[in-house]
Design a protein around this motif. Structure first.
Motif, PDB file in Angstrom:
ATOM      1  N   ARG A 105      -0.318 -12.144  16.944  1.00  0.00           N
ATOM      2  CA  ARG A 105      -0.754 -13.401  16.330  1.00  0.00           C
ATOM      3  C   ARG A 105      -0.771 -13.395  14.813  1.00  0.00           C
ATOM      4  O   ARG A 105      -0.843 -14.447  14.199  1.00  0.00           O
ATOM      5  CB  ARG A 105      -2.153 -13.757  16.846  1.00  0.00           C
ATOM      6  CG  ARG A 105      -2.187 -14.092  18.319  1.00  0.00           C
ATOM      7  CD  ARG A 105      -3.556 -14.563  18.785  1.00  0.00           C
ATOM      8  NE  ARG A 105      -4.691 -13.880  18.207  1.00  0.00           N
ATOM      9  CZ  ARG A 105      -5.192 -12.729  18.643  1.00  0.00           C
ATOM     10  NH1 ARG A 105      -4.644 -12.105  19.652  1.00  0.00           N
ATOM     11  NH2 ARG A 105      -6.244 -12.189  18.074  1.00  0.00           N
ATOM     12  N   PHE A 106      -0.725 -12.191  14.202  1.00  0.00           N
ATOM     13  CA  PHE A 106      -0.864 -12.104  12.751  1.00  0.00           C
ATOM     14  C   PHE A 106       0.246 -11.260  12.135  1.00  0.00           C
ATOM     15  O   PHE A 106       0.628 -10.234  12.688  1.00  0.00           O
ATOM     16  CB  PHE A 106      -2.219 -11.491  12.374  1.00  0.00           C
ATOM     17  CG  PHE A 106      -3.385 -12.353  12.745  1.00  0.00           C
ATOM     18  CD1 PHE A 106      -3.813 -13.371  11.911  1.00  0.00           C
ATOM     19  CD2 PHE A 106      -4.046 -12.171  13.952  1.00  0.00           C
ATOM     20  CE1 PHE A 106      -4.882 -14.170  12.257  1.00  0.00           C
ATOM     21  CE2 PHE A 106      -5.120 -12.973  14.305  1.00  0.00           C
ATOM     22  CZ  PHE A 106      -5.539 -13.981  13.458  1.00  0.00           C
ATOM     23  N   GLY A 107       0.737 -11.698  10.998  1.00  0.00           N
ATOM     24  CA  GLY A 107       1.680 -10.929  10.215  1.00  0.00           C
ATOM     25  C   GLY A 107       0.975 -10.341   9.007  1.00  0.00           C
ATOM     26  O   GLY A 107      -0.056 -10.860   8.565  1.00  0.00           O
ATOM     27  N   CYS A 108       1.514  -9.267   8.458  1.00  0.00           N
ATOM     28  CA  CYS A 108       0.910  -8.594   7.309  1.00  0.00           C
ATOM     29  C   CYS A 108       1.960  -8.314   6.250  1.00  0.00           C
ATOM     30  O   CYS A 108       3.106  -8.016   6.574  1.00  0.00           O
ATOM     31  CB  CYS A 108       0.315  -7.251   7.736  1.00  0.00           C
ATOM     32  SG  CYS A 108      -0.946  -7.387   8.978  1.00  0.00           S
ATOM     33  N   GLU A 109       1.539  -8.393   4.987  1.00  0.00           N
ATOM     34  CA  GLU A 109       2.429  -8.043   3.889  1.00  0.00           C
ATOM     35  C   GLU A 109       1.618  -7.600   2.682  1.00  0.00           C
ATOM     36  O   GLU A 109       0.456  -7.959   2.539  1.00  0.00           O
ATOM     37  CB  GLU A 109       3.331  -9.219   3.515  1.00  0.00           C
ATOM     38  CG  GLU A 109       2.569 -10.426   2.987  1.00  0.00           C
ATOM     39  CD  GLU A 109       3.467 -11.584   2.632  1.00  0.00           C
ATOM     40  OE1 GLU A 109       4.526 -11.357   2.020  1.00  0.00           O
ATOM     41  OE2 GLU A 109       3.099 -12.723   2.955  1.00  0.00           O
ATOM     42  N   VAL A 110       2.258  -6.806   1.841  1.00  0.00           N
ATOM     43  CA  VAL A 110       1.656  -6.396   0.567  1.00  0.00           C
ATOM     44  C   VAL A 110       1.998  -7.483  -0.441  1.00  0.00           C
ATOM     45  O   VAL A 110       3.167  -7.800  -0.638  1.00  0.00           O
ATOM     46  CB  VAL A 110       2.232  -5.042   0.085  1.00  0.00           C
ATOM     47  CG1 VAL A 110       1.601  -4.624  -1.237  1.00  0.00           C
ATOM     48  CG2 VAL A 110       2.042  -3.968   1.148  1.00  0.00           C
ATOM     49  N   THR A 111       0.988  -8.070  -1.077  1.00  0.00           N
ATOM     50  CA  THR A 111       1.253  -9.153  -2.035  1.00  0.00           C
ATOM     51  C   THR A 111       0.916  -8.787  -3.471  1.00  0.00           C
ATOM     52  O   THR A 111       1.136  -9.592  -4.370  1.00  0.00           O
ATOM     53  CB  THR A 111       0.497 -10.445  -1.647  1.00  0.00           C
ATOM     54  OG1 THR A 111      -0.910 -10.174  -1.639  1.00  0.00           O
ATOM     55  CG2 THR A 111       0.947 -10.946  -0.291  1.00  0.00           C
ATOM     56  N   GLY A 112       0.390  -7.603  -3.690  1.00  0.00           N
ATOM     57  CA  GLY A 112       0.095  -7.184  -5.059  1.00  0.00           C
ATOM     58  C   GLY A 112      -0.395  -5.755  -5.092  1.00  0.00           C
ATOM     59  O   GLY A 112      -0.869  -5.233  -4.092  1.00  0.00           O
ATOM     60  N   ARG A 113      -0.237  -5.140  -6.242  1.00  0.00           N
ATOM     61  CA  ARG A 113      -0.716  -3.773  -6.446  1.00  0.00           C
ATOM     62  C   ARG A 113      -1.694  -3.799  -7.619  1.00  0.00           C
ATOM     63  O   ARG A 113      -1.470  -4.502  -8.594  1.00  0.00           O
ATOM     64  CB  ARG A 113       0.448  -2.845  -6.741  1.00  0.00           C
ATOM     65  CG  ARG A 113       1.424  -2.763  -5.585  1.00  0.00           C
ATOM     66  CD  ARG A 113       2.541  -1.769  -5.885  1.00  0.00           C
ATOM     67  NE  ARG A 113       3.542  -1.769  -4.851  1.00  0.00           N
ATOM     68  CZ  ARG A 113       3.427  -1.142  -3.686  1.00  0.00           C
ATOM     69  NH1 ARG A 113       2.338  -0.484  -3.418  1.00  0.00           N
ATOM     70  NH2 ARG A 113       4.398  -1.194  -2.803  1.00  0.00           N
ATOM     71  N   ILE A 114      -2.756  -3.011  -7.488  1.00  0.00           N
ATOM     72  CA  ILE A 114      -3.803  -3.004  -8.500  1.00  0.00           C
ATOM     73  C   ILE A 114      -4.095  -1.562  -8.893  1.00  0.00           C
ATOM     74  O   ILE A 114      -4.456  -0.749  -8.030  1.00  0.00           O
ATOM     75  CB  ILE A 114      -5.095  -3.668  -7.962  1.00  0.00           C
ATOM     76  CG1 ILE A 114      -4.793  -5.065  -7.419  1.00  0.00           C
ATOM     77  CG2 ILE A 114      -6.158  -3.718  -9.049  1.00  0.00           C
ATOM     78  CD1 ILE A 114      -5.926  -5.685  -6.649  1.00  0.00           C
ATOM     79  N   PRO A 115      -3.946  -1.208 -10.169  1.00  0.00           N
ATOM     80  CA  PRO A 115      -4.227   0.177 -10.578  1.00  0.00           C
ATOM     81  C   PRO A 115      -5.730   0.471 -10.497  1.00  0.00           C
ATOM     82  O   PRO A 115      -6.567  -0.431 -10.632  1.00  0.00           O
ATOM     83  CB  PRO A 115      -3.736   0.228 -12.025  1.00  0.00           C
ATOM     84  CG  PRO A 115      -3.767  -1.184 -12.492  1.00  0.00           C
ATOM     85  CD  PRO A 115      -3.518  -2.053 -11.284  1.00  0.00           C
ATOM     86  N   ALA A 116      -6.062   1.721 -10.251  1.00  0.00           N
ATOM     87  CA  ALA A 116      -7.464   2.128 -10.158  1.00  0.00           C
ATOM     88  C   ALA A 116      -8.234   1.767 -11.423  1.00  0.00           C
ATOM     89  O   ALA A 116      -9.428   1.444 -11.377  1.00  0.00           O
ATOM     90  CB  ALA A 116      -7.553   3.627  -9.874  1.00  0.00           C
ATOM     91  N   ALA A 117      -7.569   1.774 -12.577  1.00  0.00           N
ATOM     92  CA  ALA A 117      -8.223   1.478 -13.852  1.00  0.00           C
ATOM     93  C   ALA A 117      -8.712   0.033 -13.941  1.00  0.00           C
ATOM     94  O   ALA A 117      -9.513  -0.302 -14.806  1.00  0.00           O
ATOM     95  CB  ALA A 117      -7.268   1.767 -15.006  1.00  0.00           C
ATOM     96  N   ALA A 118      -8.261  -0.838 -13.036  1.00  0.00           N
ATOM     97  CA  ALA A 118      -8.690  -2.242 -13.064  1.00  0.00           C
ATOM     98  C   ALA A 118     -10.102  -2.419 -12.498  1.00  0.00           C
ATOM     99  O   ALA A 118     -10.683  -3.490 -12.615  1.00  0.00           O
ATOM    100  CB  ALA A 118      -7.711  -3.106 -12.275  1.00  0.00           C
ATOM    101  N   PHE A 119     -10.667  -1.380 -11.911  1.00  0.00           N
ATOM    102  CA  PHE A 119     -11.988  -1.438 -11.289  1.00  0.00           C
ATOM    103  C   PHE A 119     -13.010  -0.695 -12.126  1.00  0.00           C
ATOM    104  O   PHE A 119     -12.664   0.239 -12.838  1.00  0.00           O
ATOM    105  CB  PHE A 119     -11.951  -0.783  -9.901  1.00  0.00           C
ATOM    106  CG  PHE A 119     -11.067  -1.480  -8.915  1.00  0.00           C
ATOM    107  CD1 PHE A 119     -11.577  -2.429  -8.054  1.00  0.00           C
ATOM    108  CD2 PHE A 119      -9.716  -1.178  -8.849  1.00  0.00           C
ATOM    109  CE1 PHE A 119     -10.768  -3.059  -7.129  1.00  0.00           C
ATOM    110  CE2 PHE A 119      -8.892  -1.796  -7.932  1.00  0.00           C
ATOM    111  CZ  PHE A 119      -9.417  -2.741  -7.069  1.00  0.00           C
ATOM    112  N   GLU A 120     -14.269  -1.117 -11.995  1.00  0.00           N
ATOM    113  CA  GLU A 120     -15.352  -0.369 -12.615  1.00  0.00           C
ATOM    114  C   GLU A 120     -16.483  -0.254 -11.621  1.00  0.00           C
ATOM    115  O   GLU A 120     -17.050  -1.283 -11.235  1.00  0.00           O
ATOM    116  CB  GLU A 120     -15.847  -1.052 -13.880  1.00  0.00           C
ATOM    117  CG  GLU A 120     -16.755  -0.150 -14.667  1.00  0.00           C
ATOM    118  CD  GLU A 120     -17.080  -0.701 -16.031  1.00  0.00           C
ATOM    119  OE1 GLU A 120     -18.261  -0.677 -16.366  1.00  0.00           O
ATOM    120  OE2 GLU A 120     -16.160  -1.140 -16.737  1.00  0.00           O
TER     121      GLU A 120
END
Length: 148
Positions: A105-120
């Motif tokens: 019933r569901f499809g999956c895809e990668v829609t973006g990449r986020i570097p670890a440095a973007a988080f705090e």
């Protein structure tokens, strides 16, 4: 950041947070925003809506597989979900599909990449966005007869 972006875009937001300190911060920050409701709850105890819904979330990565299963279980009214998770898990789910009976019933895809440095604080691994989209139409809902 996610709650602010969604509320600014005009979305109705239900922010689910387990940590009491973060719940207080979110409630104070969005006290004047009618479209944002903050609830203190473990995500695994959350009951999914009975009407069609969408999810945008950065859930605890340790709960990712359980949350994906919950969102895609039989009877779920999920239309789509954009989940920020470990890049390794996102890549794996996008390649194999959602686990369990939701796979058809569901499809999956990668829609973006986020570097670890973007988080705090920075997570131990880079992140990515997993989009889960409904492939099949939602079944019609049964309406309760009027009780007069």
């Amino acid at each position: 950041m996610i709650t602010t972006a969604l509320a600014t875009a005009g979305a109705r937001v239900l922010a689910v947070e387990l940590h009491p300190g973060r719940v207080d911060q979110l409630r104070q920050r969005f006290a004047a925003v009618e479209s944002v409701r903050v609830i203190e709850l473990d995500l695994l105890d959350f009951r999914l809506p009975q009407r069609p819904f969408q999810v945008v979330a950065n859930p605890p990565w340790s709960l990712a597989k359980s949350i994906i299963r919950m969102l895609t279980e039989p009877g779920s009214r999920l239309l789509s979900a954009d989940l920020i998770l470990s890049r390794r898990l996102v890549t794996d789910v996008a390649r194999r599909g959602v686990p369990g009976p939701g796979q058809d019933r569901f499809g999956c895809e990668v829609t973006g990449r986020i570097p670890a440095a973007a988080f705090e604080p920075a997570p131990p691994h880079p992140a990515a966005v997993l989009r889960i989209s409904r492939r099949s139409p939602l079944p019609a809902t049964r309406r309760r007869p009027d009780r007069r």
